[in-house]
Motif scaffolding. Structure first.
Motif, PDB file in Angstrom:
ATOM      1  N   PRO A 143       0.839  -1.207   0.000  1.00 11.42           N
ATOM      2  CA  PRO A 143       0.000   0.000   0.000  1.00 11.42           C
ATOM      3  C   PRO A 143       0.871   1.253   0.000  1.00 11.42           C
ATOM      4  CG  PRO A 143      -0.573  -1.458   1.842  1.00 11.42           C
ATOM      5  CD  PRO A 143       0.619  -2.042   1.160  1.00 11.42           C
ATOM      6  N   LEU A 144       0.307   2.340  -0.485  1.00  7.66           N
ATOM      7  CA  LEU A 144       1.060   3.594  -0.541  1.00  7.66           C
ATOM      8  C   LEU A 144       1.558   4.041   0.828  1.00  7.66           C
ATOM      9  CD1 LEU A 144      -0.795   5.837  -3.154  1.00  7.66           C
ATOM     10  CD2 LEU A 144       1.516   4.899  -3.289  1.00  7.66           C
ATOM     11  N   GLU A 145       0.798   3.751   1.874  1.00  9.19           N
ATOM     12  CA  GLU A 145       1.242   4.120   3.216  1.00  9.19           C
ATOM     13  C   GLU A 145       2.556   3.424   3.567  1.00  9.19           C
ATOM     14  OE1 GLU A 145      -1.873   3.256   2.492  1.00  9.19           O
ATOM     15  OE2 GLU A 145      -3.275   4.620   3.469  1.00  9.19           O
ATOM     16  N   ASP A 146       2.678   2.156   3.175  1.00  9.59           N
ATOM     17  CA  ASP A 146       3.915   1.421   3.446  1.00  9.59           C
ATOM     18  C   ASP A 146       5.088   2.011   2.679  1.00  9.59           C
ATOM     19  OD1 ASP A 146       2.582  -0.274   5.173  1.00  9.59           O
ATOM     20  OD2 ASP A 146       2.447  -1.936   3.749  1.00  9.59           O
ATOM     21  N   SER A 147       4.863   2.372   1.416  1.00  8.70           N
ATOM     22  CA  SER A 147       5.953   2.959   0.632  1.00  8.70           C
ATOM     23  C   SER A 147       6.318   4.342   1.168  1.00  8.70           C
ATOM     24  CB  SER A 147       5.608   3.004  -0.858  1.00  8.70           C
ATOM     25  OG  SER A 147       4.552   3.895  -1.130  1.00  8.70           O
ATOM     26  N   LEU A 148       5.334   5.062   1.699  1.00  7.87           N
ATOM     27  CA  LEU A 148       5.607   6.365   2.308  1.00  7.87           C
ATOM     28  C   LEU A 148       6.467   6.207   3.561  1.00  7.87           C
ATOM     29  CD1 LEU A 148       5.219   9.399   2.683  1.00  7.87           C
ATOM     30  CD2 LEU A 148       2.957   8.923   3.648  1.00  7.87           C
ATOM     31  N   LEU A 149       6.122   5.251   4.409  1.00  7.82           N
ATOM     32  CA  LEU A 149       6.929   5.006   5.606  1.00  7.82           C
ATOM     33  C   LEU A 149       8.331   4.513   5.231  1.00  7.82           C
ATOM     34  CD1 LEU A 149       4.245   3.463   7.985  1.00  7.82           C
ATOM     35  CD2 LEU A 149       5.337   5.725   8.165  1.00  7.82           C
ATOM     36  N   ALA A 150       8.433   3.779   4.138  1.00 12.85           N
ATOM     37  CA  ALA A 150       9.752   3.335   3.664  1.00 12.85           C
ATOM     38  C   ALA A 150      10.571   4.542   3.193  1.00 12.85           C
ATOM     39  CB  ALA A 150       9.603   2.316   2.539  1.00 12.85           C
ATOM     40  N   ALA A 151       9.941   5.503   2.542  1.00 13.33           N
ATOM     41  CA  ALA A 151      10.641   6.719   2.120  1.00 13.33           C
ATOM     42  C   ALA A 151      11.102   7.522   3.338  1.00 13.33           C
ATOM     43  CB  ALA A 151       9.739   7.574   1.226  1.00 13.33           C
TER      44      ALA A 151
ATOM     45  N   GLN B 131       3.562   7.698  11.835  1.00 19.01           N
ATOM     46  CA  GLN B 131       2.234   7.367  11.329  1.00 19.01           C
ATOM     47  C   GLN B 131       2.052   8.069   9.989  1.00 19.01           C
ATOM     48  OE1 GLN B 131      -0.752   8.231  14.243  1.00 19.01           O
ATOM     49  NE2 GLN B 131       0.155   6.888  15.764  1.00 19.01           N
ATOM     50  N   ALA B 132       1.533   7.336   9.013  1.00 22.84           N
ATOM     51  CA  ALA B 132       1.343   7.876   7.671  1.00 22.84           C
ATOM     52  C   ALA B 132      -0.140   8.027   7.366  1.00 22.84           C
ATOM     53  CB  ALA B 132       1.985   6.952   6.640  1.00 22.84           C
ATOM     54  N   ARG B 133      -0.433   9.093   6.611  1.00 19.66           N
ATOM     55  CA  ARG B 133      -1.806   9.336   6.166  1.00 19.66           C
ATOM     56  C   ARG B 133      -1.727   9.924   4.770  1.00 19.66           C
ATOM     57  NH1 ARG B 133      -5.745  13.853   7.501  1.00 19.66           N
ATOM     58  NH2 ARG B 133      -3.940  14.898   8.378  1.00 19.66           N
ATOM     59  N   LEU B 134      -2.616   9.496   3.898  1.00 19.47           N
ATOM     60  CA  LEU B 134      -2.652   9.996   2.527  1.00 19.47           C
ATOM     61  C   LEU B 134      -3.762  11.020   2.369  1.00 19.47           C
ATOM     62  CD1 LEU B 134      -2.248   6.628   0.604  1.00 19.47           C
ATOM     63  CD2 LEU B 134      -0.468   8.260   1.256  1.00 19.47           C
ATOM     64  N   VAL B 135      -3.460  12.094   1.628  1.00 22.62           N
ATOM     65  CA  VAL B 135      -4.436  13.122   1.293  1.00 22.62           C
ATOM     66  C   VAL B 135      -4.198  13.469  -0.173  1.00 22.62           C
ATOM     67  CG1 VAL B 135      -5.330  15.428   1.811  1.00 22.62           C
ATOM     68  CG2 VAL B 135      -4.343  14.040   3.652  1.00 22.62           C
ATOM     69  N   GLY B 136      -4.990  12.891  -1.063  1.00 24.04           N
ATOM     70  CA  GLY B 136      -4.761  13.071  -2.493  1.00 24.04           C
ATOM     71  C   GLY B 136      -3.398  12.512  -2.865  1.00 24.04           C
ATOM     72  N   THR B 137      -2.568  13.336  -3.527  1.00 20.76           N
ATOM     73  CA  THR B 137      -1.213  12.879  -3.894  1.00 20.76           C
ATOM     74  C   THR B 137      -0.206  13.206  -2.806  1.00 20.76           C
ATOM     75  OG1 THR B 137      -0.717  14.941  -5.043  1.00 20.76           O
ATOM     76  CG2 THR B 137      -1.658  13.150  -6.370  1.00 20.76           C
TER      77      THR B 137
ATOM     78  N   SER C  95       8.454  16.908  18.002  1.00 13.57           N
ATOM     79  CA  SER C  95       7.345  16.326  17.279  1.00 13.57           C
ATOM     80  C   SER C  95       7.413  16.944  15.886  1.00 13.57           C
ATOM     81  CB  SER C  95       6.041  16.702  17.981  1.00 13.57           C
ATOM     82  OG  SER C  95       4.933  16.257  17.238  1.00 13.57           O
ATOM     83  N   TYR C  96       7.187  16.148  14.847  1.00 14.40           N
ATOM     84  CA  TYR C  96       7.287  16.737  13.513  1.00 14.40           C
ATOM     85  C   TYR C  96       6.208  16.215  12.582  1.00 14.40           C
ATOM     86  CZ  TYR C  96       9.306  12.490  11.472  1.00 14.40           C
ATOM     87  OH  TYR C  96       9.502  11.211  11.028  1.00 14.40           O
ATOM     88  N   LEU C  97       5.974  16.994  11.548  1.00 13.02           N
ATOM     89  CA  LEU C  97       5.095  16.622  10.454  1.00 13.02           C
ATOM     90  C   LEU C  97       5.893  16.769   9.171  1.00 13.02           C
ATOM     91  CD1 LEU C  97       2.259  15.889   9.343  1.00 13.02           C
ATOM     92  CD2 LEU C  97       1.837  18.357   9.202  1.00 13.02           C
ATOM     93  N   ALA C  98       5.984  15.697   8.406  1.00 11.04           N
ATOM     94  CA  ALA C  98       6.668  15.715   7.116  1.00 11.04           C
ATOM     95  C   ALA C  98       5.612  15.592   6.024  1.00 11.04           C
ATOM     96  CB  ALA C  98       7.659  14.558   7.016  1.00 11.04           C
TER      97      ALA C  98
ATOM     98  N   LEU D 253       1.347  12.432   4.515  1.00  8.82           N
ATOM     99  CA  LEU D 253       1.731  13.100   5.747  1.00  8.82           C
ATOM    100  C   LEU D 253       2.301  12.071   6.705  1.00  8.82           C
ATOM    101  CD1 LEU D 253      -1.490  15.265   6.270  1.00  8.82           C
ATOM    102  CD2 LEU D 253       0.585  15.858   4.995  1.00  8.82           C
ATOM    103  N   VAL D 254       3.463  12.358   7.249  1.00  7.97           N
ATOM    104  CA  VAL D 254       4.064  11.485   8.253  1.00  7.97           C
ATOM    105  C   VAL D 254       4.268  12.307   9.512  1.00  7.97           C
ATOM    106  CG1 VAL D 254       6.033  10.052   8.907  1.00  7.97           C
ATOM    107  CG2 VAL D 254       5.244  10.067   6.534  1.00  7.97           C
TER     108      VAL D 254
END
Length: 128
Positions: free
Chosen positions: A4-12, A71-77, A101-104, A80-81
């Motif tokens: 899933p895209l969330e997994d690839s986002l956390l991998a990035a 934690q990853a969340r998708l919003v369109g393209t 605490s950060y937001l990427a 957010l981590v």
């Protein structure tokens, strides 16, 4: 089956952490957007060029770096981590422990995830 895209986002995000720790300029150059806005927990804002210059020149060095419970969340393209960052950094001769605490904010492109922005907020000092 593709993850899933969330997994690839956390991998990035993990690839970014490892590249920061190793001061891997080639990996960071690929992961970071040319328009990056990196707001540190101190309030200092770096562009991609200024951030890479700090790392490449050794003015900033991560001695230890941990992203706690990302934690990853998708919003369109966009991806957010959010997580807590615990790090020991050396800036010149000054060594400092950081907890923030950060937001990427990542963008999913045809070539993969690209980091667009980071906003970090210092956490209160722990007292014993």
């Amino acid at each position: 089956m593709a993850p899933p895209l969330e997994d690839s986002l956390l991998a990035a995000e993990e690839a970014r952490r490892l590249a920061m720790l190793a001061a891997d300029m080639a990996a960071l150059d690929t992961l970071l957007s040319d328009a990056l806005a990196y707001t540190h927990s101190t309030g200092v804002i770096d562009s991609k060029a200024s951030y890479l210059q700090l790392l490449a020149g050794g003015a900033l060095r991560y001695e230890a770096l941990e992203f706690v419970a990302p934690q990853a969340r998708l919003v369109g393209t966009a991806g957010l981590v959010s997580a807590v960052m615990r790090a020991t950094v050396r800036k010149g001769e000054v060594r400092r422990d950081i907890a923030s605490s950060y937001l990427a904010v990542w963008e999913h492109t045809a070539s993969g995830w690209v980091l667009q922005a980071v906003q970090a907020t210092a956490l209160p000092a722990q007292t014993s």
